[in-house]
Design an enzyme around this catalytic site. Structure first.
Site, mmCIF file in Angstrom:
data_model
loop_
_atom_site.group_PDB
_atom_site.id
_atom_site.type_symbol
_atom_site.label_atom_id
_atom_site.label_comp_id
_atom_site.label_asym_id
_atom_site.label_seq_id
_atom_site.Cartn_x
_atom_site.Cartn_y
_atom_site.Cartn_z
ATOM 1 N N SER A 193 -21.039 -5.944 16.740
ATOM 2 C CA SER A 193 -20.038 -4.877 16.710
ATOM 3 C C SER A 193 -19.148 -4.915 17.957
ATOM 4 O O SER A 193 -18.032 -4.400 17.933
ATOM 5 C CB SER A 193 -20.747 -3.526 16.638
ATOM 6 O OG SER A 193 -21.607 -3.398 17.758
ATOM 7 N N CYS A 228 -26.760 -9.096 16.189
ATOM 8 C CA CYS A 228 -26.780 -7.636 16.144
ATOM 9 C C CYS A 228 -28.004 -7.221 15.338
ATOM 10 O O CYS A 228 -28.183 -7.678 14.202
ATOM 11 C CB CYS A 228 -25.497 -7.159 15.458
ATOM 12 S SG CYS A 228 -25.469 -5.406 15.069
ATOM 13 N N GLU A 239 -21.235 -0.327 26.275
ATOM 14 C CA GLU A 239 -19.916 -0.807 25.841
ATOM 15 C C GLU A 239 -18.821 -0.267 26.761
ATOM 16 O O GLU A 239 -17.835 -0.929 27.049
ATOM 17 C CB GLU A 239 -19.684 -0.381 24.387
ATOM 18 C CG GLU A 239 -18.562 -1.067 23.668
ATOM 19 C CD GLU A 239 -18.873 -2.519 23.242
ATOM 20 O OE1 GLU A 239 -17.929 -3.301 23.234
ATOM 21 O OE2 GLU A 239 -20.042 -2.853 22.948
ATOM 22 N N CYS A 261 -31.715 -4.129 20.314
ATOM 23 C CA CYS A 261 -30.257 -3.994 20.221
ATOM 24 C C CYS A 261 -29.721 -5.010 21.220
ATOM 25 O O CYS A 261 -30.187 -5.058 22.364
ATOM 26 C CB CYS A 261 -29.805 -2.588 20.589
ATOM 27 S SG CYS A 261 -28.012 -2.437 20.757
ATOM 28 N N HIS A 283 -27.185 -5.168 22.872
ATOM 29 C CA HIS A 283 -26.534 -4.643 24.078
ATOM 30 C C HIS A 283 -27.541 -4.466 25.230
ATOM 31 O O HIS A 283 -27.170 -4.480 26.395
ATOM 32 C CB HIS A 283 -25.921 -3.255 23.806
ATOM 33 C CG HIS A 283 -24.615 -3.285 23.078
ATOM 34 N ND1 HIS A 283 -24.503 -3.625 21.766
ATOM 35 C CD2 HIS A 283 -23.349 -2.995 23.498
ATOM 36 C CE1 HIS A 283 -23.233 -3.541 21.393
ATOM 37 N NE2 HIS A 283 -22.510 -3.162 22.426
HETATM 38 N N1 DGL Z 1 -25.547 -4.604 19.377
HETATM 39 C C1 DGL Z 1 -25.876 -4.001 18.147
HETATM 40 C C2 DGL Z 1 -27.327 -4.089 17.786
HETATM 41 O O1 DGL Z 1 -27.961 -5.050 18.187
HETATM 42 C C3 DGL Z 1 -25.167 -2.780 17.669
HETATM 43 C C4 DGL Z 1 -24.850 -1.659 18.579
HETATM 44 C C5 DGL Z 1 -23.929 -0.711 17.859
HETATM 45 O O2 DGL Z 1 -22.813 -1.115 17.525
HETATM 46 O O3 DGL Z 1 -24.358 0.434 17.600
HETATM 47 O O4 DGL Z 1 -27.868 -3.290 17.075
#
Ligand code: DGL
Length: 268
Positions: free
Chosen positions: A12, A74, A155, A187, A189
């Protein structure tokens, strides 16, 4: 299929760059095409139908750009759209998610008995980690906690500061995560806040870095398929569905070379 073709990666937003960067370091001769769907960020609060729809459209874009493999960098899209993408791609090119390689690797040791999982609302609601671990070994306990503020916070560039410290400590103090022996950063991130998570646990539990595990798995799959590139690759390409300066600065953080970022309005 030619081994010089690129590896397609999507998320994302900037989260998948943790996976892209791990792949780049492990396989420096591979060209990467990265798509960050910043127009629809965060995926974590979208419906499974919306996530499937976005993922299919991005997979088509990567296929049209002649990628030899697609990595869903993701967890949210891996939870909800993996099967649709397998079906859509058929035997054209392989597709890799970020969940199975992590579970398989953790199952190889018997050191994990009570595993914590943190991720977006959508990933945690899918209960995918608990289901897969239970299927493989019913004795393993999985405690999952949705941590929806983390991806948007990261982010926006909030990590390694007092705000991120407060948010992270508040989530990790949840009784749900009491007594865990390991924590999966479910996640992509979250590797960006791994240091802060480690500080919270003072090194007492294993923090599972999914980005590195997935990079190892990509290498293994490409090796088996004789698709590893041995030539010097052309420059990586980065696409975003909505231009944000934070995406550009984060991309520079991971890829020190001059990056080429293109605003590609896939949804118009
Ligand atoms: N980086 C993503 C994940 O691994 C999504 C984070 C998001 O857009 O909410 O779930």
């Amino acid at each position: 299929m030619s081994s010089t073709l690129p590896i397609g990666i999507f998320d994302s937003g900037i989260g998948g760059l943790t996976v892209a960067s791990a792949i780049h370091h492990l396989l420096p001769k591979e060209q990467l095409i990265y798509f960050g769907d910043t127009a629809h960020l965060p995926y974590g609060d979208k419906s499974p139908e919306a996530i499937k729809y976005y993922s299919l459209k991005i997979a088509k874009f990567l296929l049209d750009n002649k990628c030899k493999v697609i990595v869903i960098a993701c967890n949210t899209a891996s939870s909800h759209a993996f099967h649709e993408l397998v079906h859509f791609l058929g035997d054209q090119i392989p597709i890799i998610n970020v969940i199975d390689p992590v579970i398989d690797k953790m199952l190889k040791t018997d050191r994990y008995k009570k595993i914590g999982v943190i991720g977006t609302k959508s990933t945690i609601t899918s209960d995918i980690y608990a289901k897969k671990f239970k299927e493989a070994n019913p004795e393993i306990q999985v405690s999952s906690l949705a941590t929806p503020l983390l991806a948007p916070m990261i982010e926006e560039g909030f990590f390694n500061n007092t705000i991120s410290h407060t948010v992270i400590n508040s989530y990790l103090s949840s009784p749900k995560l009491k007594g865990i022996d390991s924590l999966i950063l479910a996640c992509t991130h979250y590797p960006l806040i791994k240091k802060e998570i480690n500080e919270f646990y003072k090194g007492k539990i294993d923090i599972i870095n999914t980005a590195e595990i997935v990079a190892d798995y990509v290498k293994e799959r490409l090796t088996k398929l004789s698709l590893l590139n041995n030539d010097k690759p052309p420059q990586h390409q980065f696409y975003v569905s909505d231009y944000t300066s934070s995406f550009e600065s984060s991309t520079r953080l991971f890829f020190d070379e001059k990056i080429h970022l293109t605003h590609y309005p896939i949804w118009d």
